[in-house]
Write a protein that holds these residues in place. Structure first.
Motif, PDB file in Angstrom:
ATOM      1  N   VAL A   1       0.800  -1.216   0.000  1.00 39.31           N
ATOM      2  CA  VAL A   1       0.000   0.000   0.000  1.00 39.31           C
ATOM      3  C   VAL A   1       0.840   1.277   0.000  1.00 39.31           C
ATOM      4  O   VAL A   1       0.353   2.340  -0.384  1.00 39.31           O
TER       5      VAL A   1
ATOM      6  N   GLU B   1       1.441   3.970  -3.262  1.00 43.65           N
ATOM      7  CA  GLU B   1       0.279   4.399  -4.018  1.00 43.65           C
ATOM      8  C   GLU B   1      -0.112   5.848  -3.697  1.00 43.65           C
ATOM      9  O   GLU B   1       0.140   6.349  -2.607  1.00 43.65           O
TER      10      GLU B   1
ATOM     11  N   GLU C   1      -2.890   7.344  -2.967  1.00 37.59           N
ATOM     12  CA  GLU C   1      -3.812   7.595  -1.862  1.00 37.59           C
ATOM     13  C   GLU C   1      -3.078   7.878  -0.552  1.00 37.59           C
ATOM     14  O   GLU C   1      -3.637   8.526   0.347  1.00 37.59           O
TER      15      GLU C   1
ATOM     16  N   LEU D   1      -7.885   2.705  -1.013  1.00 33.55           N
ATOM     17  CA  LEU D   1      -6.704   2.114  -1.637  1.00 33.55           C
ATOM     18  C   LEU D   1      -6.776   0.590  -1.624  1.00 33.55           C
ATOM     19  O   LEU D   1      -6.517  -0.072  -2.642  1.00 33.55           O
TER      20      LEU D   1
ATOM     21  N   ARG E   1      -9.356  -0.587  -4.096  1.00 33.43           N
ATOM     22  CA  ARG E   1      -8.865  -0.439  -5.474  1.00 33.43           C
ATOM     23  C   ARG E   1      -7.860  -1.536  -5.821  1.00 33.43           C
ATOM     24  O   ARG E   1      -7.932  -2.148  -6.904  1.00 33.43           O
ATOM     25  N   LEU E   2      -6.922  -1.800  -4.928  1.00 34.69           N
ATOM     26  CA  LEU E   2      -5.927  -2.835  -5.196  1.00 34.69           C
ATOM     27  C   LEU E   2      -6.577  -4.207  -5.339  1.00 34.69           C
ATOM     28  O   LEU E   2      -6.170  -5.018  -6.175  1.00 34.69           O
TER      29      LEU E   2
END
Length: 242
Positions: free
Chosen positions: A105, A108, A110, A228, A231-232
């Motif tokens: 994470v 990214e 975000e 996030l 989305r991932l």
């Protein structure tokens, strides 16, 4: 933790989500990571969402993945250090079933938004905010992990319009307290620490005690972090079928 239980989930044809975190002895840290999972489940209500740990706590990712259920694995790490490259990737390589490994994470966009929101909540942004920021990370001996944190500090600086430098709680230089002192020596009157951690615990306590005028809370179950993770999951689930 009860948040690892799957009894509340309906039978689903969609791939499972496995969020893998470091693990912590802090009860507040465990609760906050549990909240991340709960908020993610609300957004993916037809998906079996689980939480695993690479240290301190159980279950580990190998145990969850042993049932061969198609799974999207999202590493809940803010830098791609040893735990991502060895623990998480290793568990995915050993898994008997289909696994899609998402990016960790930390790399990214975000994350920048989450950091700014937490700084704003702490009163460190705006007309009466800070005129310098230290991005406070846990730290790693891995040079690529350190470089990632410094790149994020540069991105944060571009958005905030004030100097931002990286500082580390352990294993790398400069220490957060030293980064704060350097800003003060340069004439910066009000220095904030942007806590680049997901949950409370040992490292967050170190950042809070480093001597800044204000320290933002960990990112935790902020909307940006949940966005996030969702989305991932969606971006990496397409190739998996039960």
């Amino acid at each position: 933790m009860t948040t690892n239980s799957h009894t509340a989930h309906p039978v689903t044809e969609r791939p499972r989500l496995l969020l893998v975190a470091h693990g912590t002895r802090s009860s507040a840290g465990r609760r906050e990571l549990g909240r991340v999972l709960v908020e993610t489940r609300k957004r993916l209500d037809d998906v079996d969402c689980r939480l695993a740990w690479v240290d301190v706590q159980a279950p580990g990712p190998d145990r969850i993945l042993a049932d061969a259920v198609p799974t999207v694995v999202v590493p809940a790490f803010l830098a791609r250090g040893y735990h991502v490259t060895e623990d998480v990737e290793g568990a995915c390589d050993r898994a008997p079933g289909p696994v899609a490994l998402a990016p960790h994470v930390g790399g990214e966009p975000e994350i920048v938004r989450a950091l700014i929101q937490r700084l704003a909540e702490a009163g460190a942004v705006g007309a009466f905010g800070s005129d310098a920021v230290v991005l406070g990370a846990a730290g790693s001996r891995d040079e690529s992990s350190q470089a990632e944190t410094r790149a994020l500090a540069a991105a944060l600086e571009r958005v905030l319009g004030v100097p931002v430098s990286a500082g580390f709680a352990t294993s790398a230089a400069p220490a957060v307290a030293d980064a704060i002192a350097a800003f003060r020596e340069a004439g910066r009157r009000r220095v904030a620490v942007a806590t680049h951690l997901l949950a409370p615990g040992f490292f967050a306590d170190r950042l809070a005690a480093a001597g800044a005028d204000v320290t933002s809370p960990p990112l935790g179950a902020s909307p940006e972090i949940v966005d996030l993770i969702v989305r991932l999951y969606r971006e990496n689930s397409a190739g998996l079928t039960p």
